[in-house]
Design a protein around this motif. Structure first.
Motif, short mmCIF file in Angstrom:
data_model
loop_
_atom_site.label_atom_id
_atom_site.label_comp_id
_atom_site.label_asym_id
_atom_site.label_seq_id
_atom_site.Cartn_x
_atom_site.Cartn_y
_atom_site.Cartn_z
N LYS A 248 0.81 -1.22 0.00
CA LYS A 248 0.00 0.00 0.00
C LYS A 248 0.84 1.27 0.00
O LYS A 248 0.30 2.36 0.21
CB LYS A 248 -0.93 0.00 1.22
N THR A 249 2.15 1.16 -0.23
CA THR A 249 2.98 2.36 -0.11
C THR A 249 3.71 2.77 -1.38
O THR A 249 4.73 3.45 -1.31
CB THR A 249 4.01 2.23 1.05
N ALA A 250 3.19 2.39 -2.54
CA ALA A 250 3.81 2.84 -3.79
C ALA A 250 3.71 4.37 -3.88
O ALA A 250 2.78 4.93 -3.29
CB ALA A 250 3.07 2.22 -4.99
N PRO A 251 4.57 5.06 -4.59
CA PRO A 251 5.75 4.55 -5.27
C PRO A 251 6.89 4.22 -4.29
O PRO A 251 6.86 4.63 -3.15
CB PRO A 251 6.13 5.70 -6.19
N TYR A 252 7.87 3.49 -4.79
CA TYR A 252 8.90 2.91 -3.93
C TYR A 252 10.28 3.57 -4.04
O TYR A 252 10.60 4.24 -4.99
CB TYR A 252 9.04 1.42 -4.25
N PHE A 253 11.07 3.30 -3.03
CA PHE A 253 12.45 3.75 -2.83
C PHE A 253 12.50 5.23 -2.40
O PHE A 253 11.52 5.95 -2.56
CB PHE A 253 13.33 3.49 -4.06
N HIS A 254 13.63 5.63 -1.84
CA HIS A 254 13.70 6.99 -1.28
C HIS A 254 13.48 8.04 -2.34
O HIS A 254 13.10 9.16 -2.05
CB HIS A 254 15.05 7.19 -0.56
N ASN A 255 13.74 7.65 -3.61
CA ASN A 255 13.54 8.62 -4.69
C ASN A 255 12.21 8.41 -5.42
O ASN A 255 11.94 9.05 -6.43
CB ASN A 255 14.72 8.57 -5.67
N GLY A 256 11.39 7.53 -4.90
CA GLY A 256 10.06 7.30 -5.49
C GLY A 256 10.10 6.91 -6.95
O GLY A 256 9.13 7.08 -7.68
N SER A 257 11.21 6.31 -7.37
CA SER A 257 11.43 6.10 -8.80
C SER A 257 10.69 4.91 -9.39
O SER A 257 10.61 4.77 -10.62
CB SER A 257 12.93 5.93 -9.07
N SER A 259 7.18 2.66 -9.64
CA SER A 259 5.76 2.91 -9.36
C SER A 259 4.97 1.69 -8.89
O SER A 259 3.91 1.83 -8.33
CB SER A 259 5.09 3.50 -10.59
N ASP A 260 5.46 0.47 -9.16
CA ASP A 260 4.67 -0.65 -8.65
C ASP A 260 5.53 -1.74 -8.02
O ASP A 260 6.74 -1.83 -8.25
CB ASP A 260 3.68 -1.19 -9.71
N LEU A 261 4.87 -2.55 -7.20
CA LEU A 261 5.59 -3.49 -6.34
C LEU A 261 6.33 -4.57 -7.13
O LEU A 261 7.44 -4.95 -6.77
CB LEU A 261 4.60 -4.10 -5.34
N ARG A 262 5.73 -5.03 -8.24
CA ARG A 262 6.42 -6.05 -9.04
C ARG A 262 7.77 -5.50 -9.51
O ARG A 262 8.80 -6.16 -9.41
CB ARG A 262 5.59 -6.45 -10.27
N LYS A 263 7.72 -4.26 -10.01
CA LYS A 263 8.96 -3.64 -10.51
C LYS A 263 9.96 -3.43 -9.39
O LYS A 263 11.16 -3.58 -9.58
CB LYS A 263 8.65 -2.30 -11.19
N ALA A 264 9.46 -3.10 -8.20
CA ALA A 264 10.37 -2.88 -7.06
C ALA A 264 11.07 -4.19 -6.67
O ALA A 264 12.26 -4.20 -6.39
CB ALA A 264 9.60 -2.30 -5.87
N TYR A 266 11.59 -6.78 -8.67
CA TYR A 266 12.53 -7.10 -9.75
C TYR A 266 13.80 -6.26 -9.61
O TYR A 266 14.92 -6.76 -9.73
CB TYR A 266 11.84 -6.85 -11.11
N PHE A 267 13.60 -4.98 -9.33
CA PHE A 267 14.71 -4.04 -9.16
C PHE A 267 15.64 -4.49 -8.03
O PHE A 267 16.87 -4.49 -8.16
CB PHE A 267 14.13 -2.65 -8.85
N MET A 268 15.06 -4.89 -6.90
CA MET A 268 15.86 -5.35 -5.75
C MET A 268 16.65 -6.61 -6.11
O MET A 268 17.82 -6.73 -5.77
CB MET A 268 14.92 -5.67 -4.57
N ALA A 269 15.97 -7.56 -6.78
CA ALA A 269 16.66 -8.81 -7.14
C ALA A 269 17.88 -8.49 -7.98
O ALA A 269 18.96 -9.06 -7.79
CB ALA A 269 15.70 -9.73 -7.89
N LYS A 270 17.73 -7.55 -8.88
CA LYS A 270 18.83 -7.22 -9.79
C LYS A 270 19.92 -6.38 -9.10
O LYS A 270 21.10 -6.72 -9.17
CB LYS A 270 18.25 -6.44 -10.97
N HIS A 271 19.52 -5.31 -8.40
CA HIS A 271 20.50 -4.38 -7.86
C HIS A 271 21.03 -4.74 -6.47
O HIS A 271 22.14 -4.38 -6.12
CB HIS A 271 19.93 -2.96 -7.81
N GLN A 272 20.22 -5.42 -5.64
CA GLN A 272 20.65 -5.70 -4.27
C GLN A 272 21.22 -7.10 -4.10
O GLN A 272 22.13 -7.31 -3.32
CB GLN A 272 19.51 -5.54 -3.26
N VAL A 273 20.65 -8.08 -4.81
CA VAL A 273 21.16 -9.43 -4.61
C VAL A 273 21.84 -9.98 -5.86
O VAL A 273 22.52 -11.00 -5.81
CB VAL A 273 20.08 -10.43 -4.10
N GLY A 274 21.64 -9.32 -7.00
CA GLY A 274 22.32 -9.72 -8.22
C GLY A 274 22.02 -11.13 -8.66
O GLY A 274 22.88 -11.81 -9.23
N ARG A 275 20.80 -11.59 -8.39
CA ARG A 275 20.43 -12.94 -8.79
C ARG A 275 19.31 -12.86 -9.82
O ARG A 275 18.42 -12.02 -9.70
CB ARG A 275 19.89 -13.75 -7.58
#
Ligand code: HEC
Ligand code: HEC
Length: 302
Positions: A248-257, A259-264, A266-275
């Motif tokens: 219930k808190t979209a948009p995400y990240f400190h920069n609000g970059s 807009s939806d949870l699926r993308k967030a 996916y973004f984390m998997a790629k940038h934070q865990v690299g898997r």
């Protein structure tokens, strides 16, 4: 320290669940809660009487404002995404860069921030002394209206803004049917993919700092924790946010970059865990995250 924790955590997880349920209640002073609640919803705290805490923290809709950046008095835009105030009491520090140590010291900032409520405490105190609040403060605090007591009452109300009855909390407390099969699989993936290394504990986050873009760096003007410590290693380091009510808190990240949870996710998997992560896995993790949505805090109906 951060990296040591990343190594040790999986071992600890063998013995206990890395996420624990929230306490059902926190002891508070009801009279102070009622005062803090009135102040939280009252634009009287802002310089021109147009903006309240609730303007940017909608307690029925995730505890944030659903905007990339918030709008303060005179339609001014902020520069960082508003986090939720729900369960903020369980975070080890407040703000994305952790510059406030607790709820009480946090309250001061939005009131005096020129692009948020734009006020100053001399004026706030004067306005409140001329209002119906005077009597309540005099009754509850021996020294009446002061910065100390205003922030104390609001922080007391914020302690009640907890959502301990999410399906996932009920599941952790033993109700194995409280979440769906897909959410169970999502939780397993959340652990397997390494999300749990940073988002764990009772708030599923909110208990450590980490780099935004740990594996793939992200261009960003906000220096995060560096602003507080001035330590070069703290550039782009932010508080790991709680994932409670995250659906219930979209948009995400400190920069609000994002807009939806699926993308967030996916973004984390790629940038934070690299898997690598498949569409289906993302769906399952999102489904798990939806099980972290609790009912609105009880104090809102009191
Ligand atoms: C104009 C919008 C706006 C108003 C008004 C506002 N906030 Fe916020 N709030 C924000 C933003 C943006 C942040 C994040 C700022 C940062 O991290 O640098 C924030 C952060 C917070 C946090 C920290 C949460 C966390 O997990 O770190 C709390 C708690 C909070 N606000 C409570 C309040 C209270 C109480 C009031 C009223 C006194 C208030 N806010 C007024 C926009 C607002
Ligand atoms: C190395 C630590 C780390 C790992 C691992 C990690 N995260 Fe995060 N996560 C963060 C940090 C830090 C942020 C805040 C970034 C920012 O906005 O500056 C964040 C933000 C998020 C957000 C946005 C929350 C909000 O309110 O804006 C979501 C959703 C999220 N993470 C989900 C995940 C998922 C799912 C995984 C696993 C695929 C994961 N995270 C793995 C550190 C981590």
């Amino acid at each position: 320290m951060r990296y040591l924790l990343l190594m040790i955590l999986p071992i600890l997880n063998l013995f206990s669940e890395p996420i624990t349920p929230l306490p059902l209640d926190i002891k508070t002073n009801p009279a102070k809660v009622a005062l803090g609640k009135a102040l939280f919803f009252d634009p009287i705290l802002s310089l021109d009487g147009t903006v309240s805490c609730a303007s940017c923290h909608n307690l029925l809709e995730g505890g944030d404002d659903a905007k990339v950046f918030s709008t303060g008095i005179k339609n001014q835009k902020g520069t960082i995404n508003a986090p939720t105030v729900l369960n903020a009491v369980f975070n080890f520090s407040q703000f994305w860069d952790g510059r406030a140590r607790d709820l009480k010291s946090q309250v001061e900032e939005p009131i005096v921030n020129p692009v948020e409520m734009g006020n100053n405490f001399e004026n706030v105190i004067k306005t409140l002394k001329d209002s119906h609040y005077r009597e309540t403060f005099d009754k509850l605090y021996h020294d009446g209206i002061s910065k100390e007591n205003i922030t104390d009452a609001i922080a007391e109300f914020e302690k009640t803004l907890i959502t301990p009855d999410s399906p996932f909390d009920n599941y952790l407390r033993g109700d194995k049917e409280a979440i769906t099969q897909m959410q169970k699989e999502g939780y397993e993936l959340f652990k397997e993919k390494g999300c749990i290394a940073c988002h764990h504990g009772r708030n599923v986050g909110g208990n450590m700092y980490n780099k935004f873009g740990l594996l793939i760096s992200i261009k960003d003007d906000n220096l995060g924790r560096f602003n507080v410590t001035k330590d070069e290693n703290d550039k782009q380091i932010f508080k790991v946010p709680s994932l409670r009510n995250v659906a219930k808190t979209a948009p995400y990240f400190h920069n609000g970059s994002v807009s939806d949870l699926r993308k967030a996710v996916y973004f984390m998997a790629k940038h934070q865990v690299g898997r690598p992560i498949s569409e289906e896995e993302v769906d399952k993790i999102v489904s798990f995250l939806e099980a972290l949505t609790g009912k609105p805090p009880k104090s809102l109906n009191e």
